[in-house]
Motif scaffolding. Structure first.
Motif, mmCIF file in Angstrom:
data_model
loop_
_atom_site.group_PDB
_atom_site.id
_atom_site.type_symbol
_atom_site.label_atom_id
_atom_site.label_comp_id
_atom_site.label_asym_id
_atom_site.label_seq_id
_atom_site.Cartn_x
_atom_site.Cartn_y
_atom_site.Cartn_z
ATOM 1 N N LYS A 102 0.838 -1.201 0.000
ATOM 2 C CA LYS A 102 0.000 0.000 0.000
ATOM 3 C C LYS A 102 0.878 1.259 0.000
ATOM 4 C CE LYS A 102 -2.819 -1.258 3.454
ATOM 5 N NZ LYS A 102 -3.969 -1.221 4.388
ATOM 6 N N THR A 103 1.957 1.217 0.778
ATOM 7 C CA THR A 103 2.886 2.351 0.786
ATOM 8 C C THR A 103 3.539 2.509 -0.580
ATOM 9 O OG1 THR A 103 3.367 1.955 3.117
ATOM 10 C CG2 THR A 103 4.912 3.356 1.932
ATOM 11 N N TYR A 104 3.922 1.373 -1.176
ATOM 12 C CA TYR A 104 4.523 1.420 -2.510
ATOM 13 C C TYR A 104 3.562 2.045 -3.520
ATOM 14 C CZ TYR A 104 6.258 0.174 -7.056
ATOM 15 O OH TYR A 104 6.676 0.254 -8.361
ATOM 16 N N LEU A 105 2.293 1.644 -3.478
ATOM 17 C CA LEU A 105 1.311 2.189 -4.417
ATOM 18 C C LEU A 105 1.196 3.706 -4.281
ATOM 19 C CD1 LEU A 105 -1.681 -0.335 -4.365
ATOM 20 C CD2 LEU A 105 -0.148 0.173 -6.264
ATOM 21 N N HIS A 106 1.227 4.186 -3.045
ATOM 22 C CA HIS A 106 1.161 5.631 -2.812
ATOM 23 C C HIS A 106 2.364 6.325 -3.444
ATOM 24 C CE1 HIS A 106 0.271 9.414 -0.874
ATOM 25 N NE2 HIS A 106 1.464 9.423 -0.316
ATOM 26 N N PHE A 109 2.209 6.249 -7.325
ATOM 27 C CA PHE A 109 1.342 7.287 -7.887
ATOM 28 C C PHE A 109 2.037 8.647 -7.848
ATOM 29 C CE2 PHE A 109 -1.739 10.724 -7.387
ATOM 30 C CZ PHE A 109 -2.442 10.577 -8.571
ATOM 31 N N LEU A 110 2.643 8.982 -6.721
ATOM 32 C CA LEU A 110 3.321 10.280 -6.611
ATOM 33 C C LEU A 110 4.412 10.426 -7.668
ATOM 34 C CD1 LEU A 110 3.710 10.709 -2.733
ATOM 35 C CD2 LEU A 110 2.033 11.798 -4.239
ATOM 36 N N CYS A 111 5.146 9.347 -7.922
ATOM 37 C CA CYS A 111 6.223 9.383 -8.919
ATOM 38 C C CYS A 111 5.660 9.506 -10.339
ATOM 39 C CB CYS A 111 7.081 8.131 -8.825
ATOM 40 S SG CYS A 111 8.116 8.047 -7.349
#
Length: 202
Positions: A102-106, A109-111
């Protein structure tokens, strides 16, 4: 080669820093340095690197706890496949994923939100493909394929939640017509590379 094999190898390449088809702690250390450089616009600052290494160390321990079945402190491609297969059976949305994903997905998206407007648009998608040295010839066609009414209402762009939904779909769906199948790029171009790596290890 199944759709899931193609998808998950494409995604494995994002984390496989030394490109040997196997995930290791060394791969994650290199990723930490890459994220530190990205954050500091190309500069490698020890304090920033150390912060990212702490994040990736936690991710590595979580991944191996879930996926390293033979406990050799490596995650090979067959273990990677089984890990996401289990996720597909045990979760229904990205909100139910392990915390590190979940942290990776966040962060993902930001990247990918290159113009920082909190939406993922076609220009962002093409920029993402270019940054990762992927084929952009069908970028418009692939991006339109992923859109739903909600995205059209947002000016043909995806919110963070929609983006995460599509990446989750990319990870777990077995449907060849899955809406998320192009979110990480045109996957067919990496298949020969996958087959060569598997053959080399065999």
């Amino acid at each position: 080669m199944s759709l899931r094999h193609k998808h998950l190898f494409t995604f494995l390449n994002f984390w496989d820093a030394n490109h040997d088809g196997i995930l290791s702690w060394n791969s994650f250390q290199t990723l930490a340095e890459n994220f530190a450089k990205l954050q500091r616009k190309g500069k490698l600052e020890k304090e920033v690197v150390d912060r990212w290494k702490a994040i990736f160390e936690k991710w590595w321990h979580e991944l191996t706890a879930y996926a390293d079945e033979n406990k050799d402190t490596l995650v090979e491609f067959d273990e990677w496949l089984k890990f996401f297969e289990k996720l597909g059976k045990n979760t229904k949305t990205y909100q139910e994923l392990p915390e590190f994903l979940k942290t990776y997905l966040h962060l993902f998206f930001l990247c990918c939100d290159y113009n920082k407007d909190a939406l993922f648009c076609q220009k962002d998608y093409k920029k993402y493909l270019t940054t990762h040295n992927m084929d952009t010839t069908k970028a418009e066609e692939h991006f339109k394929y992923m859109l739903i009414e909600e995205d059209v209402a947002n000016g043909n762009a995806m919110t963070s939640d929609r983006f995460k939904d599509l990446v989750y779909d990319f990870w777990v769906s077995t449907d060849p017509e899955s809406k998320g199948k192009y979110i990480c790029g045109p996957f067919d171009q990496s298949i020969n590379e996958l087959e060569l790596k598997i053959k080399k290890r065999d």
